[in-house]
Design a protein around this motif. Structure first.
Motif, short mmCIF file in Angstrom:
data_model
loop_
_atom_site.label_atom_id
_atom_site.label_comp_id
_atom_site.label_asym_id
_atom_site.label_seq_id
_atom_site.Cartn_x
_atom_site.Cartn_y
_atom_site.Cartn_z
N ASP A 147 24.86 23.11 12.10
CA ASP A 147 23.77 22.19 12.20
C ASP A 147 24.05 21.08 10.97
O ASP A 147 24.13 21.39 9.68
CB ASP A 147 22.44 22.52 12.45
CG ASP A 147 22.00 23.17 13.78
OD1 ASP A 147 22.88 23.32 14.33
OD2 ASP A 147 21.00 23.80 13.91
N MET C 326 19.02 31.05 15.16
CA MET C 326 19.13 30.14 14.22
C MET C 326 20.42 30.26 13.31
O MET C 326 20.65 29.63 12.00
CB MET C 326 17.95 29.93 13.09
CG MET C 326 16.64 29.71 13.93
SD MET C 326 15.28 30.21 12.94
CE MET C 326 15.74 29.48 11.28
N PHE C 327 21.29 30.96 13.84
CA PHE C 327 22.77 31.15 13.20
C PHE C 327 23.17 29.87 12.60
O PHE C 327 24.03 30.12 11.70
CB PHE C 327 23.63 32.22 13.84
CG PHE C 327 23.00 33.57 13.98
CD1 PHE C 327 22.12 34.00 13.45
CD2 PHE C 327 23.65 34.35 14.91
CE1 PHE C 327 21.34 35.30 13.62
CE2 PHE C 327 23.18 35.80 15.19
CZ PHE C 327 22.18 36.29 14.44
N THR C 328 23.24 29.04 13.39
CA THR C 328 23.92 27.70 12.87
C THR C 328 22.98 26.80 12.16
O THR C 328 23.66 25.65 11.95
CB THR C 328 24.53 26.86 14.00
OG1 THR C 328 23.32 26.57 14.93
CG2 THR C 328 25.33 27.88 14.99
N SER C 329 21.81 27.13 11.98
CA SER C 329 20.97 26.15 11.46
C SER C 329 21.06 25.91 9.92
O SER C 329 20.14 25.08 9.25
CB SER C 329 19.46 26.66 11.69
OG SER C 329 19.38 27.96 10.74
N GLY C 330 21.72 26.59 9.09
CA GLY C 330 22.14 26.48 7.72
C GLY C 330 21.36 27.39 7.04
O GLY C 330 21.01 27.39 5.80
N MET C 331 20.82 28.48 7.75
CA MET C 331 20.06 29.84 7.30
C MET C 331 20.97 30.29 6.41
O MET C 331 22.31 30.21 6.39
CB MET C 331 19.49 30.30 8.50
CG MET C 331 18.66 31.49 8.38
SD MET C 331 18.17 32.24 9.85
CE MET C 331 19.71 33.22 10.31
N SER C 332 20.34 31.31 5.59
CA SER C 332 21.31 32.22 4.53
C SER C 332 22.12 33.00 5.56
O SER C 332 21.82 33.62 6.62
CB SER C 332 20.64 32.86 3.48
OG SER C 332 20.06 33.96 3.97
N ASP C 333 23.42 33.33 4.71
CA ASP C 333 24.13 34.39 5.39
C ASP C 333 23.69 35.84 5.63
O ASP C 333 24.00 36.55 6.29
CB ASP C 333 25.65 34.51 5.07
CG ASP C 333 26.64 33.21 5.29
OD1 ASP C 333 25.90 32.43 6.21
OD2 ASP C 333 27.33 32.80 4.34
N VAL C 334 22.92 36.02 4.57
CA VAL C 334 22.12 37.26 4.54
C VAL C 334 21.33 37.58 5.77
O VAL C 334 21.24 38.56 6.41
CB VAL C 334 21.48 37.57 3.46
CG1 VAL C 334 20.67 38.85 3.15
CG2 VAL C 334 22.04 37.32 1.94
N ALA C 335 20.53 36.40 6.04
CA ALA C 335 19.48 36.54 6.97
C ALA C 335 20.28 36.33 8.36
O ALA C 335 20.26 37.28 9.37
CB ALA C 335 18.81 34.94 7.01
N VAL C 336 21.67 35.79 8.52
CA VAL C 336 22.37 35.86 9.94
C VAL C 336 22.78 37.56 9.92
O VAL C 336 22.85 38.10 11.11
CB VAL C 336 23.73 35.30 9.65
CG1 VAL C 336 24.75 35.45 10.89
CG2 VAL C 336 23.49 33.74 9.42
N PHE C 337 23.10 38.12 8.82
CA PHE C 337 23.73 39.66 8.92
C PHE C 337 22.45 40.32 9.38
O PHE C 337 22.60 41.23 10.34
CB PHE C 337 24.00 40.02 7.19
CG PHE C 337 24.41 41.39 7.33
CD1 PHE C 337 25.75 41.92 7.36
CD2 PHE C 337 23.49 42.50 7.37
CE1 PHE C 337 26.30 43.35 7.43
CE2 PHE C 337 23.99 43.78 7.16
CZ PHE C 337 25.36 44.24 7.16
N ASP D 87 16.02 34.83 4.65
CA ASP D 87 16.82 33.54 4.82
C ASP D 87 16.34 32.74 3.24
O ASP D 87 17.12 32.22 2.59
CB ASP D 87 16.26 32.52 6.03
CG ASP D 87 16.68 30.98 5.90
OD1 ASP D 87 17.59 30.98 5.22
OD2 ASP D 87 15.96 30.41 6.59
#
Lengths: 204, 198, 558, 91
Positions: A147, C326-337, D87
């Motif tokens: 994004d 929100m994986f592409t939203s610019g969220m932290s990679d930790v949160a993606v994990f 996040d």
């Protein structure tokens, strides 16, 4: 220089793994269901057995899907990690999204609109941001999407390993022109790229 | 239908409603926590612009009014009708004082040109704008709840007067009281997060 | 003359002296207004009877369903050929936004709890009404008010064009009438919350003596788990929508990056509600299926406790996976994990449910009927939806298919194939109970087959389109996406007539005399022990719940 | 219905403690505790709210259902805030 692994390969492998497993499970569930409906129809099987559960079976079908799910998670995550770990020698290009076009700014300050030209074989890092609302940079051929958020810098990288023309789209709804917010990605040889960078930079 | 005499059930329903209020304000506290993390310095320096004395006074006002409402239930249980009405009236009056303080506080800020979208605020660092955005949203929403709580308490006073709330039948008062206490409870967190932040 | 393969008798039916024709002997709730002083249309508008309120919801929700189907149909027709087909881009954006808003807030979320829940939850637990009947009616009025505002926004100049997600900053900066739609969603959220509040209190305080927690029918259990999610998650949406309104009206700057705000936090808040909302939508549907499969297999549900546990598990874990949108939203990679991991965890309880349903049929005595047919379609379609959810939950593949037609297909498989089909199944299952009439079986089967065929042709191409990279919410598309969109349009042309056939078939049945027996299918839960349609206070004599809600040993084919 | 009557004295005592705690939290905020100050303020606020809940709101005398579900609500809110920090905390 160590060879760079193209993340596309790992992402595709993850797709194959998860979709393959899913198709198998889907087939197994559906076939069993249809077979039961046929085999145990009231005509063929007028008196039902009284089975209320079986904790061993339930334990098995709790644990096995958990393990399958964990393996899928891991495959998915490691392919994601490939998309996030940018090689050191990457060429950085600033990308600014706005309603409804893409601006690419090269290291020599050269700007293009809706056209991204990159050299073959060199990893490219796109630094993405937006001028107005949220957009989404999406290059399906390289499995990347990120994004473009106003006030925030996000990134994505890809390895252009084949010359050709690819399409870039906006993936986050941004208004009337959302569907027209497309751009072209051209992967050219290093020499062509350098020539292009110089000539066009001189033009503007 | 039998349910009408089940006061435990009716009180349970009220608590469930309070949970929705907690989660409503909770959403704002979610935002507060994230923005505190992002703009800690600005939050601390901006927090000092708020009037701690006024905030403390309002805290005391709400605590005392909460006490009055709790005491009113005791009074009703002891059939002290007049006492209960007086205690609730006191609570409503304190609610008014709270709102008056709030009005002064907001009015002063507006006078200084600090309100959402004001030129004075637009030029400040981002953290300060966000802090005031949260401040106005949370305290505004809270003040709205105070108003609703006062209306409920006034209804209770009237019901006590009509004899509809009495020794054996004070569910309405209990539930309205719960609402009032919750509003107090939320203020207990707003106070340190905005006025005392260091 | 309708075929009556469903006519069975049970020992319990005979135990009640009135037998099969008792529905004629007992005055049904249709003829007993409550409160009794109201007559005619007022007896409906001011009713405190949970069954009448359920039917009020049924009428309104059907209306909204049809509106939303038509809007979705128009969207698909527009996409059938590249470029402009039947409408301009502004109209298209408004159409898909309203399709989403209406479907989600006015149909999918409220339909199951408000219609079947209101009608059946009190009966299933052996009581005469919900705990707060007045609040129940208020919920319906709030629902109608929210719906009215949605109608107004349809015709107000500039219907909203943000998508149902209302992402900032677009929703703040767009000139269209977003505020009105946000207000509508806010009010609908309140209505949904109050319904949840009512159900929790009812289940806790009004179960008939003798019904412990493990004697509660699974549909009620699923509503109970759903009610908690409604209660605790909905306020977060309310405040989020309110903040967008404040942002538009006062410019508070809470989500404006130029003023220190963070648009990604909006997404967190939005999905904190809207992901759990997915479980609000699907859990009651799972409950319906858990009722239907045993009845037509004439066999106890396999693993009652596991299904109850998985309902609670889904409600709990499902509330903690919101950021996988929100994986592409610019969220932290930790949160993606973390959120990818949790997403896979939540897949397990759903799998348990599917396995339990299929196992229930093992060694059963299965009678094919329209409700069962819809339920089996549900299991298949929901499995597809669930399994493609795994693709989306995996971090790497998610990046490719996020915000593409793959997502559109996935959630329609879950929401339409799942919730929609379980709703249709429930409708055919409980229709004789609600109205005392049986519908035409062959037309029901035909409609189901049309819907499923159209459905597959409609949504399967979208999976492929998504994998190829066609984003969602696109008015126009690249040349290579043309065939897929064309096939999807064809599917819609088959599916929509099927839907209308189903609705008409049910409507037509209302012209017949009341003739359905109390227990047409041979069910064991309490709603089958009361007349069809039930009398005002549901039970003629105090119900006696069994030790186990799915004991079919007493149910026999004559 | 509710047989429990709380004496004025007890309620007054609770109010007294609440007022003292208010004074303490204002006082502590004047000290420079650095990063601890927010934590201390929250602990005091938590104690105050517990007192209001237990005595003014009678939570002490309520059934397990209300006490348990209240804790669950707070738990859900805590999880929402906590999980968001996966996040916000790592960006």
């Amino acid at each position: 220089m160590e060879t760079i692994i193209n993340p596309v390969v790992k992402v595709d492998a993850a797709f194959v793994y998860i979709i393959g497993f899913s198709l198998f499970l889907l087939f197994a569930i559906t076939a069993t269901m249809v077979w039961f409906v046929f085999r145990y129809s009231r005509k063929r099987h007028p008196r039902a057995a009284d089975i209320r559960g079986d904790w061993r079976l339930e334990l098995v079908w709790t644990l096995v899907p958990t393990l399958i799910a964990m393996s899928m998670f891991w495959v998915g995550w490691s392919s994601y990690a490939g998309l996030r770990n940018v090689p050191d020698n990457a060429l950085t290009i600033e990308t600014v999204a706005m309603m409804y076009s893409w601006i690419f700014i090269y290291p020599n300050e050269k700007e293009t609109e809706d056209e991204l030209v990159v050299p073959l074989g060199k990893p490219v890092r796109l630094e993405v941001t937006s001028d107005d609302v949220i957009h989404g940079l999406f290059i399906p051929a390289f499995r990347i999407k990120v994004d473009a958020v106003p006030g925030v810098h996000t990134y994505a990288w890809f390895l252009p390993d084949e010359t050709g023309t690819y399409f870039i789209q906006c993936s986050e709804f941004c208004g009337v022109g959302h569907a027209d917010m497309t751009a072209v990605l051209r992967v050219v040889t290093e020499a062509e790229y350098l020539a292009w960078l110089e000539t066009e930079a001189a033009d503007e | 239908m039998g349910s009408h005499h089940d006061t435990v059930g009716a009180r349970t329903g009220m608590w469930l409603f309070l949970y929705t209020e907690i989660m409503l304000f909770g959403g704002l506290f979610v935002l507060y926590s994230a923005y505190y993390r992002m703009h800690a310095q600005a939050f601390i320096s901006t927090g000092q612009e708020l009037d701690t004395v006024l905030g403390s006074v309002n805290t005391v006002i709400l605590l005392v009014s909460s006490f009055l409402v709790a005491a009113a239930i005791t009074a009703v249980q002891r059939s002290q009708t007049k006492g209960a009405m007086a205690l609730l009236t006191g609570a409503v009056l304190l609610g008014m004082v709270f709102l008056a303080n709030k009005y002064l506080e907001w009015g002063h800020k507006f006078h200084l040109g600090i309100y959402p979208g004001s030129p004075g605020l637009e030029d400040s660092p981002p953290g300060r704008i966000v802090f005031y955005g949260l401040y106005y949203t949370i305290t505004g929403l809270h003040a709205l709840h105070i108003v609703m709580g006062m209306v409920l308490l006034i209804v209770c006073i009237a019901m006590i007067g009509f004899g509809r709330i009495q020794k054996e039948r004070f569910l309405l008062l209990e539930n309205c009281g719960l609402y009032w206490h919750l509003v107090d409870l939320i203020w207990i967190f707003i106070f340190p997060l905005f006025y005392l932040i260091l | 003359m309708i075929p009556r393969p469903w006519a069975v008798s049970t020992e319990r039916n005979r135990a009640i002296p009135m037998g099969e024709t008792m529905s004629n002997a007992v005055t049904s709730f249709y003829d007993t207004p409550f409160p009794a002083r109201f007559r005619g249309v007022w007896s409906w508008l001011f009713t405190l009877d949970h069954k009448r309120i359920a039917l009020l919801y049924l009428g309104a929700a059907t209306f909204w369903f049809i509106i939303a189907v038509v809007l979705g149909f128009l969207v698909r027709m527009e996409l059938m050929t590249p470029g402009r087909t039947i409408m301009g881009a502004e109209t298209y954006n408004a159409a898909f936004t309203l399709h989403g808003v209406i479907m989600i807030f006015l149909f999918v979320i409220p339909a199951m709890p408000a219609i079947f829940g209101n009608f059946l939850l009190p009966i299933q637990i052996g009581t005469d009404d919900v705990f707060f009947p007045k609040l129940n009616l208020l919920s319906w009025y709030l629902y109608m008010l929210g719906g009215a505002l949605a109608i107004v926004s349809l015709f107000a100049d500039g219907p909203p064009d943000t998508g149902w997600t209302f992402y900032v900053p677009f929703s703040v900066s767009t000139q269209t009438n977003v505020g009105l739609t946000l207000t509508a969603a806010f009010i609908l959220g309140l209505s949904s919350m109050l319904t949840g509040l009512n159900f929790i209190t009812t289940v806790h305080r009004m179960r008939v003596p003798g019904m412990g927690w493990l004697q509660i029918p699974l549909f009620t259990w699923s509503l109970y788990a759903t009610a908690w999610v409604q209660l605790l998650a909905t306020p977060v949406l309310s405040i989020t929508l309110l903040l967008v309104v404040f942002e538009r009206v006062f410019g508070t700057g809470l989500f404006d990056p130029a003023r220190g705000g963070d648009p990604v936090l909006y997404q967190h808040l939005f999905w904190m509600y809207s992901h759990p909302a997915v479980y609000i939508m699907i859990l009651p549907g799972m409950g319906v299926i858990s009722e239907i499969i045993p009845v037509f297999s004439r066999k106890s549900i396999f693993g009652y406790k596991a299904i109850v546990g998985s309902s609670i598990g889904i409600a709990t874990a499902g509330s903690l996976v919101w950021a996988h949108h929100m994986f592409t939203s610019g969220m932290s990679d930790v949160a993606v994990f973390v959120f990818s991991f949790l997403t896979f965890i939540v897949a397990v309880p759903s799998a348990i449910k599917v396995f339990s349903w299929v196992s229930t049929m093992y060694k059963g005595s299965i009678l094919m009927t329209p409700p069962l047919f819809f339920a089996l379609c549900f299991i298949y379609l929901f499995s597809v939806g669930g399994l493609t959810g795994l693709v989306l939950g995996a971090a790497g593949p998610n990046i490719q298919v996020h915000d593409t037609h793959f997502v559109v297909a996935h959630f329609h498989f879950v929401m339409f194939g799942g919730t929609g089909f379980s709703f249709f199944a429930g409708l055919h299952f409980w229709w004789p109970k609600m109205f005392g009439r049986m519908y035409h079986f062959k037309r029901a089967y035909l409609s189901a087959i049309l819907i499923v065929t159209g459905f597959m042709l409609h949504y399967v191409p979208m999976f492929i389109l998504g994998l190829q990279g066609m984003p969602r919410r696109y008015y126009d598309y690249l040349e290579q996406f043309a065939p897929g969109n064309f096939f999807a349009g064809l599917g819609a042309l088959i599916m929509v007539p099927g839907l209308f056939l189903m609705v008409i078939n049910l409507m037509v049945s209302l012209k017949q005399p009341v003739d359905a027996p109390a227990d047409p299918w041979g069910g064991t839960t309490l709603e089958w022990s009361v007349p069809s349609p039930p009398p005002l206070h549901n039970f003629i004599e105090r119900p006696r719940p069994g030790k186990y809600p799915y004991d079919f040993s007493r149910v026999r084919t004559p | 219905m509710d047989p429990h009557i709380q004496s004025y004295k007890k309620l007054g005592g609770v109010l007294g403690v609440l007022l003292v705690l208010t004074a303490v939290t204002v006082g502590v905020s004047r000290l420079d505790l650095g990063s601890l100050s927010l934590g201390v303020a929250m602990v005091i606020a938590g104690t105050k709210s517990a007192l209001v809940l237990l005595f003014f709101m009678h939570l002490k005398y309520e059934s397990w259902l209300i006490r348990g579900s209240f804790l669950m609500t707070i738990g859900v809110l805590a999880l929402f805030i906590g999980f968001m920090f996966w996040d916000v905390g790592f960006r």
